[in-house]
Design an enzyme around this catalytic site. Structure first.
Site, PDB file in Angstrom:
ATOM      1  N   CYS A 123      -3.447   0.507   3.246  1.00  0.00           N
ATOM      2  CA  CYS A 123      -1.995   0.709   3.208  1.00  0.00           C
ATOM      3  C   CYS A 123      -1.421   0.958   4.599  1.00  0.00           C
ATOM      4  O   CYS A 123      -0.211   1.159   4.735  1.00  0.00           O
ATOM      5  CB  CYS A 123      -1.672   1.901   2.321  1.00  0.00           C
ATOM      6  SG  CYS A 123      -2.150   1.600   0.632  1.00  0.00           S
ATOM      7  N   ASP A 124      -2.271   1.015   5.608  1.00  0.00           N
ATOM      8  CA  ASP A 124      -1.778   1.384   6.936  1.00  0.00           C
ATOM      9  C   ASP A 124      -1.234   0.174   7.691  1.00  0.00           C
ATOM     10  O   ASP A 124      -1.812  -0.915   7.635  1.00  0.00           O
ATOM     11  CB  ASP A 124      -2.918   2.027   7.732  1.00  0.00           C
ATOM     12  CG  ASP A 124      -2.400   2.691   8.991  1.00  0.00           C
ATOM     13  OD1 ASP A 124      -1.186   2.573   9.270  1.00  0.00           O
ATOM     14  OD2 ASP A 124      -3.199   3.316   9.702  1.00  0.00           O
TER      15      ASP A 124
END
Ligand SMILES: Cc1ncc(COP(=O)(O)O)c(C=O)c1O
Length: 383
Positions: free
Chosen positions: A322-323
């Protein structure tokens, strides 16, 4: 460029094992050892385990009669499993806890690298059991990863430190340097050899225990983007510089990247896609928190391709977490890909899975090993 797997074989392995996958080829490791030995014929190699501590690589190095460069107690445990002769290992981390020294000595590794007075003092209690290498710093603008800001004493300090060591009753066997990893030229290697040869001559003139070893580190480059000379041409200035050392100096090296980088490829699948700012984005099932971690930590620019033919346009390859930092490539020419298509990263053996994480609780990629020699009598005997 990696050549050990054809596209059909890549498809077959992906179908059999799933993705993300790292395919590791031990025959390529053996070839890299042969090529580096031919380029530096009088040098003994200690493989820098940190580059890729996979058991198949360690076994292959052991079979080829390559020693091991260890930098932590964990790495000692990795090689211990292969009944490595501790006399064929060196501990090269210049800054150590007392327990690191004790673990290493318990294992039987007695050669340590140091680079300052505080580090020398740590060895006083072990002085009858150790031989030290003093690491000298040679900053190198030609290296992708310059290590000399963090480690090494200035050449001008070296003789003083050697005298301090002598006063402390420590046995310094020689000097070491590492001009930084993935060095584009060998100029700094050659300069460092000449400087160390000068220091060794000067010290040995009045020392009763002469320095007898020079460790020329790593930094031997691989060809990520088709611009590097072959290893024999790269090493020519080093071979030439080594002639300035007396024949009684034992020369060793700690190569990591060169021995393993071409020996692995990453196979990932496109797990999602989007169009953002008028460009295609493809989300892979591995990224910079995984096998592509070297994009961040190692500043490496791996050759990446898809198996689908077609006209290529500027695209973005993103990883599965998700980064937002998890971008494998933010401008790569690719044909229009579909979900499930395979994307291949070449030259991904060094500093890739060794620096990967499980961020987002994503599993690390599986490793498939090819051409490992598992016969018990294939272990080379090292003197
Ligand atoms: C002390 C030491 N030795 C050897 C190596 C291996 O260097 P390379 O992978 O450039 O050959 C490294 C890499 O960081 C290192 O720090």
């Amino acid at each position: 460029m990696t050549t050990f797997l054809g596209d059909e074989e890549i498809r077959r392995l992906a179908a059999e094992h799933g993705t993300p996958l790292l395919v590791l080829d031990c025959e390529t490791v053996r070839r890299q050892v042969r090529l580096l030995r031919a380029a530096l014929p009088k040098v003994d190699f200690y493989y820098a385990v940190k580059a890729l501590p996979h058991p198949a690589v360690l076994r292959t190095m052991q079979q080829q009669g390559v020693g091991f460069d260890l930098a932590s107690s964990g790495e000692i445990e990795q090689v211990r499993r292969f009944y490595v002769n501790p006399r064929n290992t060196i501990h090269t981390h210049p800054i150590k806890k007392r327990n690191d020294i004790r673990d290493s000595l318990r294992f039987g590794c007695t050669t340590f690298v140091v680079d300052n007075r505080d580090e020398l003092s740590k060895f006083v209690e072990f002085r009858h059991r150790v031989g030290l290498l003093l690491r000298v710093s040679f900053p190198n603008p030609d290296a992708t990863v310059d290590l000399s800001r963090k480690f090494g004493c200035a050449p001008a300090e070296t003789l003083d430190l050697l005298r301090v060591a002598r006063q402390l009753g420590l046995h310094v066997k020689g000097l070491s340097f590492h001009v930084g990893s993935q060095s584009r030229t060998a100029s700094m290697h050659a300069h460092a050899v000449h400087e160390c040869a000068r220091i060794i001559r000067e010290y040995n003139r009045d020392g009763d225990t002469p320095l007898s070893t020079l460790d020329i580190g790593g930094g031997f480059p691989v060809d990520y983007c088709g611009t590097m000379p072959d290893i024999d041409a790269f090493c020519a200035p080093i071979r030439e510089a080594l002639t300035s050392l007396g024949g009684d100096i034992h020369v060793i090296a700690e190569p990591g990247r060169y021995l393993v980088a071409p020996a692995a490829i990453s196979i990932t699948s496109v797990m999602g896609k989007a169009r953002r700012c008028d460009r295609p984005w493809y989300y892979l099932d591995d990224g910079v928190y995984g096998a592509y971690s070297g994009r961040i930590f190692d500043h490496a620019n791996y050759p990446i391709r898809s198996l689908r033919p077609g006209p290529a346009v500027s695209s973005v390859l993103a990883g599965p977490t998700c980064d937002s930092i998890d971008i494998v490539h933010d401008d790569i020419a690719l044909p229009a890909l579909e979900i499930g298509d395979l994307v291949i990263g070449e030259m991904m053996g060094a500093y890739t899975i060794s620096t990967s994480t499980e961020f987002n609780s994503l599993e690390r990629c599986r490793v498939v090993v090819l051409h490992e020699d598992l016969t018990s009598d294939s272990v080379a005997h090292i003197a």
